[in-house]
Design an enzyme around this catalytic site. Structure first.
Site, mmCIF file in Angstrom:
data_model
loop_
_atom_site.group_PDB
_atom_site.id
_atom_site.type_symbol
_atom_site.label_atom_id
_atom_site.label_comp_id
_atom_site.label_asym_id
_atom_site.label_seq_id
_atom_site.Cartn_x
_atom_site.Cartn_y
_atom_site.Cartn_z
ATOM 1 N N TRP A 225 0.830 -1.209 0.000
ATOM 2 C CA TRP A 225 0.000 0.000 0.000
ATOM 3 C C TRP A 225 0.856 1.247 0.000
ATOM 4 O O TRP A 225 0.477 2.267 -0.601
ATOM 5 C CB TRP A 225 -0.964 -0.042 1.185
ATOM 6 C CG TRP A 225 -1.735 -1.324 1.195
ATOM 7 C CD1 TRP A 225 -1.734 -2.298 2.149
ATOM 8 C CD2 TRP A 225 -2.589 -1.822 0.140
ATOM 9 N NE1 TRP A 225 -2.526 -3.350 1.777
ATOM 10 C CE2 TRP A 225 -3.062 -3.083 0.548
ATOM 11 C CE3 TRP A 225 -2.997 -1.316 -1.097
ATOM 12 C CZ2 TRP A 225 -3.920 -3.851 -0.247
ATOM 13 C CZ3 TRP A 225 -3.844 -2.075 -1.883
ATOM 14 C CH2 TRP A 225 -4.302 -3.325 -1.460
ATOM 15 N N LYS B 194 -11.394 -2.644 8.502
ATOM 16 C CA LYS B 194 -10.509 -3.427 9.367
ATOM 17 C C LYS B 194 -10.944 -3.326 10.829
ATOM 18 O O LYS B 194 -11.171 -4.317 11.495
ATOM 19 C CB LYS B 194 -9.062 -2.931 9.259
ATOM 20 C CG LYS B 194 -8.580 -2.646 7.851
ATOM 21 C CD LYS B 194 -8.142 -3.876 7.122
ATOM 22 C CE LYS B 194 -7.460 -3.495 5.814
ATOM 23 N NZ LYS B 194 -7.026 -4.649 5.033
ATOM 24 N N ASP C 228 -1.453 6.628 6.543
ATOM 25 C CA ASP C 228 -2.490 5.642 6.235
ATOM 26 C C ASP C 228 -2.570 4.707 7.431
ATOM 27 O O ASP C 228 -1.694 3.886 7.649
ATOM 28 C CB ASP C 228 -2.108 4.889 4.957
ATOM 29 C CG ASP C 228 -3.082 3.766 4.618
ATOM 30 O OD1 ASP C 228 -4.053 3.555 5.369
ATOM 31 O OD2 ASP C 228 -2.854 3.081 3.599
#
Length: 356
Positions: free
Chosen positions: A99, A190, A166
């Protein structure tokens, strides 16, 4: 058979969140309407988004001058929104996984990117140390938790510039010094809600300092001004997020969540380290994620990995298979996962080892 959900995302939600969301699907706030059909402009839903925003600020101790936004597009859209709004000339990025790589790729569309350090040389199984962030960059971006590889940065870095993070897979698992950041963003699937909403905590006065034209929907100021209501927001995931935030407050807040998460992770890592059959892929305890525990079979047992996944399924354990780029196993220990599930997994590991 009871299920023990170790999926990396979308992932386990608390029964509190699931039950309250299910009830709202039938009748939301005694309106006689489902949350699936209520107008986002209704006073009942406005109360949801207002309370959710207030709870994010309360739980994370967000200082004045920040807005909490509920956006679509996932963290992947934030990969471009951040540089679109903040990158005037140059930004610094830390490369610690897939990511982070994707975020770097998007940022390079808008300006110069200085990759200050990378752990790519070891398939992202460690967090780089001793890197230097230049003082002349617009911001420093990092990914706090790397779901695929099982590494995590659990303290806010000390760097000479503003930061962007992030925190998709570990937000609400530790206290954060929000004042160090211009933007914190997190996909909800999540630790917060079903897939479909992304939280962004944005410092208001950090916006509006780039010369480029920004499309309306990609301008944070649009969503700050309209209170996340410029267009129709993802109503159901926001409602579910509110339930999770209420649940977190009832449990005692972020410090209590961190205590529970550390206890679960330490117990599982100890079992892996003590095993004759399994081995962790992240060797430095300081770099190990408490959200995503990645491990494999030792070389002499490698051909038994599929058998172990199948064995786990007989115990009600799901989502244990590792990401295809890493292999092995991944146990995601998000906030909603009970210690009971960790114990069931450890018992399964011991039993499988005894049988082989």
């Amino acid at each position: 058979m009871k299920k023990h959900n170790f999926y990396a995302g979308p992932s386990i939600l608390s029964q509190y969140t699931i039950k309250n969301t299910a009830e709202a699907v039938i009748d939301f706030a005694n309106t006689g309407l489902s949350i699936l059909e209520i107008s986002h402009r209704s006073k009942e839903f406005q109360a949801v988004i207002d309370e959710a925003s207030a709870l994010v600020k309360e739980l994370l101790e967000v200082p004045e001058g920040y807005s909490v936004l509920f956006l679509g597009g996932g963290a992947s859209l934030q990969f471009c929104m951040v540089p679109f709004n903040l990158l005037a000339k140059k930004a610094a990025y830390l490369e610690t996984g897939t990511w982070a790589v994707n975020a770097i790729k998007e940022a390079r569309i808008f300006g110069e990117v200085d990759v200050v350090a990378s752990s790519k040389d070891a398939n992202f199984t460690y967090i780089p140390k001793g890197f230097v962030v230049p003082a002349d960059v617009d911001y420093f971006h990092y990914t706090s938790n790397n779901t695929i590889y099982g590494t995590e940065i659990r303290r806010d870095p000390d760097v000479p510039v503003r930061m962007v993070a992030d925190m998709s897979s570990d937000i609400f698992s530790r206290p954060i010094d929000v004042a160090k950041y211009d933007v914190i963003y997190a996909g909800a699937q999540k630790n917060l809600a079903p897939a479909g909403v992304t939280i962004a905590i944005v410092r208001d006065d950090a916006m509006g300092h780039v010369d480029r034209l920004i499309p309306t929907m990609l301008d944070y100021r649009t969503h700050i001004k309209k209170g996340s209501m410029f267009n129709t927001p993802p109503v159901l995931p926001i409602f579910s997020a509110l339930q999770t935030l209420r649940y977190y407050k009832e449990l005692g807040g972020v410090k209590e969540l961190e205590r529970r998460d550390l206890e679960k992770a330490h117990k599982l890592y100890d079992a892996i380290d003590d095993s004759r059959m399994f081995v962790g892929t992240v060797t430095d305890p300081a770099d190990r994620s408490i959200m995503n525990v990645c491990f494999v079979m030792k070389p002499e047992y490698k051909d038994l990995e599929k058998d172990f996944v199948d064995f786990c399924s007989t115990k009600g354990i799901v989502g244990i298979k590792g990401h295809r780029s890493v292999g092995g196993f991944r146990a995601s220990l998000y906030n909603a996962l009970p210690m009971e599930s960790v114990d069931v997994l450890i018992d399964a590991m011991k039993e499988f080892q005894a049988n082989h």
